[in-house]
Design a protein around this motif. Structure first.
Motif, short mmCIF file in Angstrom:
data_model
loop_
_atom_site.label_atom_id
_atom_site.label_comp_id
_atom_site.label_asym_id
_atom_site.label_seq_id
_atom_site.Cartn_x
_atom_site.Cartn_y
_atom_site.Cartn_z
N SER A 9 0.84 -1.20 0.00
CA SER A 9 0.00 0.00 0.00
C SER A 9 0.88 1.25 0.00
O SER A 9 2.07 1.19 0.23
CB SER A 9 -0.93 -0.01 1.21
N ALA A 10 0.26 2.36 -0.27
CA ALA A 10 0.98 3.63 -0.31
C ALA A 10 0.44 4.53 0.80
O ALA A 10 -0.60 4.24 1.41
CB ALA A 10 0.77 4.29 -1.67
N TRP A 11 1.13 5.63 1.04
CA TRP A 11 0.65 6.60 2.03
C TRP A 11 -0.71 7.13 1.60
O TRP A 11 -0.94 7.44 0.43
CB TRP A 11 1.63 7.77 2.14
N THR A 12 -1.62 7.28 2.53
CA THR A 12 -2.95 7.83 2.25
C THR A 12 -2.84 9.26 1.75
O THR A 12 -3.50 9.64 0.79
CB THR A 12 -3.81 7.78 3.53
N ASP A 13 -2.02 10.06 2.41
CA ASP A 13 -1.78 11.46 2.04
C ASP A 13 -0.32 11.73 2.37
O ASP A 13 0.02 12.06 3.50
CB ASP A 13 -2.72 12.38 2.82
N PRO A 14 0.59 11.56 1.40
CA PRO A 14 2.02 11.59 1.66
C PRO A 14 2.56 12.83 2.36
O PRO A 14 3.54 12.75 3.08
CB PRO A 14 2.64 11.46 0.27
N ALA A 15 1.92 13.98 2.22
CA ALA A 15 2.44 15.21 2.82
C ALA A 15 1.84 15.51 4.19
O ALA A 15 2.21 16.49 4.82
CB ALA A 15 2.18 16.39 1.88
N CYS A 16 0.92 14.68 4.67
CA CYS A 16 0.22 14.97 5.93
C CYS A 16 0.73 14.07 7.07
O CYS A 16 0.58 12.85 7.02
CB CYS A 16 -1.28 14.76 5.75
N PRO A 17 1.30 14.67 8.12
CA PRO A 17 1.77 13.88 9.27
C PRO A 17 0.65 13.09 9.97
O PRO A 17 0.89 11.99 10.44
CB PRO A 17 2.37 14.92 10.20
N VAL A 18 -0.56 13.66 10.02
CA VAL A 18 -1.67 12.93 10.64
C VAL A 18 -1.98 11.67 9.83
O VAL A 18 -2.13 10.58 10.40
CB VAL A 18 -2.93 13.82 10.76
N ALA A 19 -2.07 11.81 8.53
CA ALA A 19 -2.37 10.66 7.68
C ALA A 19 -1.28 9.59 7.79
O ALA A 19 -1.58 8.40 7.88
CB ALA A 19 -2.54 11.10 6.22
N ARG A 20 -0.02 10.02 7.81
CA ARG A 20 1.05 9.03 7.95
C ARG A 20 0.98 8.30 9.29
O ARG A 20 1.18 7.09 9.37
CB ARG A 20 2.42 9.69 7.78
N ALA A 21 0.71 9.05 10.37
CA ALA A 21 0.59 8.42 11.68
C ALA A 21 -0.55 7.41 11.69
O ALA A 21 -0.40 6.29 12.19
CB ALA A 21 0.38 9.48 12.76
N VAL A 22 -1.68 7.77 11.10
CA VAL A 22 -2.82 6.86 11.04
C VAL A 22 -2.49 5.64 10.18
O VAL A 22 -2.85 4.52 10.51
CB VAL A 22 -4.09 7.59 10.53
N ASP A 23 -1.75 5.86 9.09
CA ASP A 23 -1.33 4.72 8.27
C ASP A 23 -0.49 3.73 9.08
O ASP A 23 -0.57 2.52 8.88
CB ASP A 23 -0.51 5.19 7.06
N LEU A 24 0.32 4.23 10.00
CA LEU A 24 1.21 3.37 10.78
C LEU A 24 0.55 2.76 12.01
O LEU A 24 0.79 1.60 12.33
CB LEU A 24 2.46 4.15 11.21
N ILE A 25 -0.26 3.52 12.72
CA ILE A 25 -0.81 3.02 14.00
C ILE A 25 -2.30 3.20 14.14
O ILE A 25 -2.85 3.03 15.22
CB ILE A 25 -0.12 3.70 15.20
#
Length: 150
Positions: A9-25
């Motif tokens: 899968s890819a990052w939901t929203d690559p430039a957003c720290p909230v989206a990256r955090a949600v992608d991880l945890i």
């Protein structure tokens, strides 16, 4: 540490720290595993007993949390099992867990409904978290905004 979303899968929203955090945890079990690790759970059996999670899902989430650098895994003294400990990145989620807990206390329970309480070493409830600006003034969604970089 491989900080990428789940395989394939890819990052939901690559430039957003909230989206990256949600992608991880952001899934239910990962955050509850982190919560229980903060509360002293260190072994597969402890996580399994506390959460009632299916063994295969627990195995997968523990593997991912180690892969993402939120937990470290080491052989237990008996050599047959592993122990899991929060890394610095995992410990950094404490404020997030407290914020979610406090939100839940305010919005997910009836006023008289029983619930657990997070307390400090003297048995006092933690004060409510409030984001503050550089000058100490309270911030809200209405008094802050996202600024894109790069």
């Amino acid at each position: 540490m491989d900080v990428t979303p789940a395989a394939g899968s890819a990052w939901t929203d690559p430039a957003c720290p909230v989206a990256r955090a949600v992608d991880l945890i952001g899934d239910r079990w990962s955050l509850l595993i982190v919560r229980d690790a903060m509360d002293g759970a260190t072994t597969f059996t402890e996580f399994h007993q506390r959460l009632g999670i299916a063994r295969n899902i627990l195995t997968d989430r523990l593997r991912k949390l180690v892969e993402y650098g939120l937990l470290s895994r080491s052989a237990a003294a008996d050599g047959r099992r592993h122990t899991y400990r929060l890394t610095e990145a995992g410990q950094d989620l404490f404020t997030t867990v407290v914020a979610l807990r406090q939100w839940g206390e305010r919005h997910a329970f009836a006023p008289d409904e029983p619930r657990s309480v997070l307390v400090d070493d003297q048995g006092r409830e933690l004060p409510r978290l409030h984001p503050l600006g550089q000058d100490g003034t309270p911030l809200s969604a209405g008094t802050s905004h996202v600024q894109r970089t790069g």
